[in-house]
Motif scaffolding. Structure first.
Motif, short mmCIF file in Angstrom:
data_model
loop_
_atom_site.label_atom_id
_atom_site.label_comp_id
_atom_site.label_asym_id
_atom_site.label_seq_id
_atom_site.Cartn_x
_atom_site.Cartn_y
_atom_site.Cartn_z
N GLU A 90 0.86 -1.19 0.00
CA GLU A 90 0.00 0.00 0.00
C GLU A 90 0.90 1.24 0.00
O GLU A 90 1.85 1.31 0.77
CB GLU A 90 -0.88 0.03 1.25
N ILE A 91 0.56 2.20 -0.84
CA ILE A 91 1.29 3.46 -0.90
C ILE A 91 0.26 4.57 -0.83
O ILE A 91 -0.64 4.64 -1.68
CB ILE A 91 2.12 3.58 -2.20
N GLU A 92 0.38 5.42 0.20
CA GLU A 92 -0.62 6.47 0.38
C GLU A 92 -0.01 7.65 1.13
O GLU A 92 0.97 7.49 1.87
CB GLU A 92 -1.82 5.92 1.14
N PRO A 93 -0.58 8.84 0.93
CA PRO A 93 -0.13 9.98 1.73
C PRO A 93 -0.49 9.74 3.19
O PRO A 93 -1.52 9.14 3.50
CB PRO A 93 -0.93 11.15 1.17
N ALA A 94 0.37 10.18 4.08
CA ALA A 94 0.12 10.05 5.52
C ALA A 94 -0.17 11.43 6.09
O ALA A 94 0.42 12.43 5.68
CB ALA A 94 1.33 9.44 6.21
N ASP A 95 -1.07 11.48 7.03
CA ASP A 95 -1.44 12.74 7.67
C ASP A 95 -0.52 13.00 8.86
O ASP A 95 -0.94 12.98 10.01
CB ASP A 95 -2.90 12.70 8.11
N LEU A 96 0.77 13.19 8.54
CA LEU A 96 1.79 13.46 9.56
C LEU A 96 2.55 14.71 9.18
O LEU A 96 2.65 15.06 8.00
CB LEU A 96 2.76 12.28 9.66
N LYS A 97 3.12 15.35 10.17
CA LYS A 97 3.97 16.53 9.96
C LYS A 97 5.42 16.15 10.24
O LYS A 97 5.70 15.24 11.02
CB LYS A 97 3.56 17.66 10.91
N VAL A 98 6.32 16.88 9.63
CA VAL A 98 7.75 16.69 9.85
C VAL A 98 8.22 17.79 10.80
O VAL A 98 7.94 18.98 10.57
CB VAL A 98 8.53 16.76 8.52
N PHE A 99 8.92 17.38 11.84
CA PHE A 99 9.44 18.32 12.84
C PHE A 99 10.96 18.25 12.86
O PHE A 99 11.55 17.20 12.61
CB PHE A 99 8.92 17.96 14.23
#
Length: 126
Positions: A90-99
């Protein structure tokens, strides 16, 4: 200092074969990827032309999270889906932020994999 890197996007890859899949595509050894140690890698064309550089994080349970510049995210997403062929990944956008953090040695986050002099880098909900 802690910053949210709004010019970055995160992709989520999951499946039994995800490490082997990425090992054949990126320029770093996925055997080095652990929950405590992200890696920095690039995707190159067959001719060796730069396509994207990225940070790979172990997401647990046969999952890899990819931190990539927003300008390269859509193309990387399309290429990974194309290279996947019939693999059950599975390849999908993730609802995460980069800090990222600098001068915050007390934080329990991994150092930037390029060099610890660049501080710490991690993914989280934001």
């Amino acid at each position: 200092m802690i910053a949210i890197l709004n010019d970055r996007r995160v992709l989520r890859l999951a499946g039994d074969d995800v490490h082997a899949f990425l090992s054949g595509l990126v320029t770093n050894d996925l055997a080095k990827l652990t929950p405590e140690t992200p890696i920095w890698a690039a995707l190159l064309s067959a001719q060796g032309k730069y396509l994207a550089d990225m940070f790979l994080f172990d997401g647990g349970n046969e999952t890899v999270l990819i931190d990539v510049h927003a300008d390269r995210a859509d193309d990387l997403y399309k290429r990974l889906r194309m290279y996947r062929l019939r693999r059950p990944i599975e390849i999908e956008p993730a609802d995460l932020k980069v800090f990222a953090a600098w001068d915050e040695a007390s934080l329990p986050h991994p150092p930037d994999p390029r060099t610890p002099l660049m501080g710490q880098r991690w993914l989280a909900e934001g």
